[in-house]
Design a protein around this motif. Structure first.
Motif, PDB file in Angstrom:
ATOM      1  N   SER A  69       4.596  64.179 104.759  1.00 10.80           N
ATOM      2  CA  SER A  69       5.172  64.536 106.284  1.00 10.80           C
ATOM      3  C   SER A  69       5.335  66.168 106.618  1.00 10.80           C
ATOM      4  O   SER A  69       4.898  66.629 107.705  1.00 10.80           O
ATOM      5  CB  SER A  69       6.472  63.829 106.990  1.00 10.80           C
ATOM      6  N   ARG A 101      16.161  57.127 104.328  1.00  6.72           N
ATOM      7  CA  ARG A 101      15.349  55.840 104.457  1.00  6.72           C
ATOM      8  C   ARG A 101      15.524  55.083 103.451  1.00  6.72           C
ATOM      9  O   ARG A 101      15.903  53.881 103.501  1.00  6.72           O
ATOM     10  CB  ARG A 101      13.788  56.294 105.143  1.00  6.72           C
ATOM     11  N   LEU A 118      16.689  57.506 112.540  1.00  7.60           N
ATOM     12  CA  LEU A 118      15.591  57.739 111.509  1.00  7.60           C
ATOM     13  C   LEU A 118      15.560  56.686 110.516  1.00  7.60           C
ATOM     14  O   LEU A 118      14.345  56.744 109.720  1.00  7.60           O
ATOM     15  CB  LEU A 118      15.709  59.050 110.944  1.00  7.60           C
ATOM     16  N   SER A 120      15.055  53.710 110.218  1.00  5.93           N
ATOM     17  CA  SER A 120      14.096  52.578 110.491  1.00  5.93           C
ATOM     18  C   SER A 120      12.589  53.276 110.728  1.00  5.93           C
ATOM     19  O   SER A 120      11.804  52.354 110.878  1.00  5.93           O
ATOM     20  CB  SER A 120      14.335  51.306 111.676  1.00  5.93           C
ATOM     21  N   SER A 121      12.559  54.487 110.678  1.00  5.91           N
ATOM     22  CA  SER A 121      11.236  55.179 111.136  1.00  5.91           C
ATOM     23  C   SER A 121       9.988  55.072 109.632  1.00  5.91           C
ATOM     24  O   SER A 121      10.558  54.988 108.809  1.00  5.91           O
ATOM     25  CB  SER A 121      11.105  56.164 111.691  1.00  5.91           C
ATOM     26  N   GLY A 122       8.918  55.015 110.070  1.00  3.65           N
ATOM     27  CA  GLY A 122       7.904  55.048 109.145  1.00  3.65           C
ATOM     28  C   GLY A 122       7.775  53.625 108.562  1.00  3.65           C
ATOM     29  O   GLY A 122       7.951  52.676 108.775  1.00  3.65           O
ATOM     30  N   TYR A 381       1.586  58.078 112.185  1.00  7.31           N
ATOM     31  CA  TYR A 381       2.847  57.389 112.434  1.00  7.31           C
ATOM     32  C   TYR A 381       3.456  56.834 111.300  1.00  7.31           C
ATOM     33  O   TYR A 381       4.689  56.920 111.038  1.00  7.31           O
ATOM     34  CB  TYR A 381       2.893  56.208 113.432  1.00  7.31           C
ATOM     35  N   PRO A 384       6.668  59.634 109.077  1.00  5.44           N
ATOM     36  CA  PRO A 384       7.324  60.221 110.292  1.00  5.44           C
ATOM     37  C   PRO A 384       7.639  61.763 109.986  1.00  5.44           C
ATOM     38  O   PRO A 384       7.995  61.820 108.849  1.00  5.44           O
ATOM     39  CB  PRO A 384       8.451  59.382 110.408  1.00  5.44           C
TER      40      PRO A 384
END
Length: 407
Positions: A69, A101, A118, A120-122, A381, A384
């Motif tokens: 990222s 995460r 953040l 729950s992203s990725g 995506y 993230p």
């Protein structure tokens, strides 16, 4: 002997680490006497079924996520020629957010202001198998739960636990993936800084983050084609410039000396003394214990280096030695696997092991993404970024006021 392809060595590095982690996990916390009594004269020699890796490999994958990222959003860059490597606060933030995460996968909460957004992203967090709680390190959990971001200047604790070093192999891989044409010395210098910065997010003792920087630098030089002993020598020159590097340097030098001496004795010994039941494995376990238990960063790195030097180009022997001792067997196995995998490539790993470790396809996919990590390819995506957080200015107050210094 021709080197394996760079892509093969990326895969070997991460896959080797996952295998070593899974091989050592069943005997972590056991003393050597119990291990040999339970598994036989060579100790544990094969993966359980299934071969499940622990928090060491989990956090390694999330380190890779943060670095990919950071490169994709151009917060991690190779410094101009003649400039010293420096890791931006944005790159550190992206690593920290990836570790948060991981923290969420361990059913933990954090005081970090943006944690609820953040976590729950990725795509890594979408893999439910990564949500297993496999004896995660207490320092990693407490540091990330605190809501603060550690650095060399912003200390969170006095821990030098091996939770910093065991996760930073991607620091070397990202540099070679993003800037393959750079010189070996410049790549190793940047890998060292990234390794230190990544480890210092949770571990504030100099040996806790210097060991991370050293693992990254050693792997970087190995990827550049250096033999292991030369890679260690060149990396020690980097650490030798640090003010507080003596503790880690001394442990590495002890490990290298022991490894060279034991290797010479093994090579000179009659064939029958090397056979099953000869007691060589117990002698090696005793020498490992003279280095330490591997619970702290410099010892975990030192034990792994001792076993890798002793093994030469024998991945299987090196990995087996690295886990059959009294101490943190999964972490020393993971680090040894990272080093030997980077040296020998995926084809140097015994054929029975890659398919025996759980989630091996995911590990290989992340290795492939590190290999192709460029500014253009890493901005999807799946990895993230922290762009919306940077624009909002929602950092902890100290983080906006202080730019960490890494020199």
């Amino acid at each position: 002997m021709a080197l394996p392809s760079l892509q093969s060595r990326f895969e070997g590095c991460l896959l080797g680490g996952a295998i070593g982690d899974a091989l050592g996990a069943p005997v972590e916390f056991q003393n050597a006497h119990t291990i040999f009594a339970t598994y036989g004269p060579k100790g544990i020699t094969d993966l359980p079924q299934p071969g499940t890796f622990t928090d060491d490999t989990q956090m390694t994958l999330f380190t890779a996520e943060g670095l990919i990222s950071a490169v994709g959003h151009q917060y991690l860059q190779m410094p101009p020629q003649g400039s010293s490597p420096k890791i931006t606060k944005e790159a550190i933030s992206m690593l920290h957010q990836s570790y948060l995460r991981w923290l969420a996968t361990q059913q933990m909460e954090s005081k970090y202001e943006m944690f609820s957004i953040l976590k729950s992203s990725g795509w890594l967090v979408s893999h439910k198998e990564l949500h297993r709680r496999e004896a995660p390190g207490k320092t990693c959990l407490s540091a990330l739960a605190s809501g603060r971001i550690g650095s060399r200047t912003e200390t969170l604790n006095n821990s030098k636990g091996c939770g910093g070093v065991m996760r930073v192999a991607p620091a070397a891989l990202i540099v070679h993936g993003a800037w393959p044409e750079e010189t070996a010395d410049r790549k190793a210098a940047l890998a060292y800084e990234i390794g230190c910065a990544a480890a210092a997010i949770t571990h504030s003792h100099p040996a806790g983050y210097h060991s991370g920087g050293m693992l990254a630098a050693i792997i970087s030089y190995v990827l550049s084609g250096e033999e292991l002993l030369r890679a260690v020598e060149l990396s020690c020159e980097i650490l030798g410039k640090e003010k507080n590097g003596t503790e880690t340097l001394d442990c590495i030098r002890l490990s290298v000396r022991l490894g060279i001496d034991r290797k010479a004795k093994l090579e000179a010994a009659p064939k029958e003394e090397k056979s099953k039941g000869s007691g060589v494995e117990k002698l090696i376990a005793e020498e490992i214990e003279s280095i330490g238990g591997g619970w702290v960063g410099e010892e975990a790195l030192g034990i792994a280096l001792y076993c890798c030097i002793l093994a030469g180009r024998d991945f299987e022997a090196g990995l087996i030695w690295s886990v059959n001792h009294t101490g943190d067997s999964d972490s020393t196995g993971a680090i040894a696997g990272n080093i030997l995998g980077a040296l020998l490539g995926s084809e140097g790993i015994p054929a029975r092991w890659p398919n025996g470790v759980d989630m091996s396809e995911l590990v290989k996919e992340v290795a492939s993404d590190l290999y192709s990590a460029t500014n253009e390819s890493a901005t999807n995506y799946e990895y993230p970024g922290a762009l919306r957080l940077l624009k909002s200015g929602k950092y902890p107050r100290w983080f906006m006021q202080v730019t960490p210094t890494y020199h």
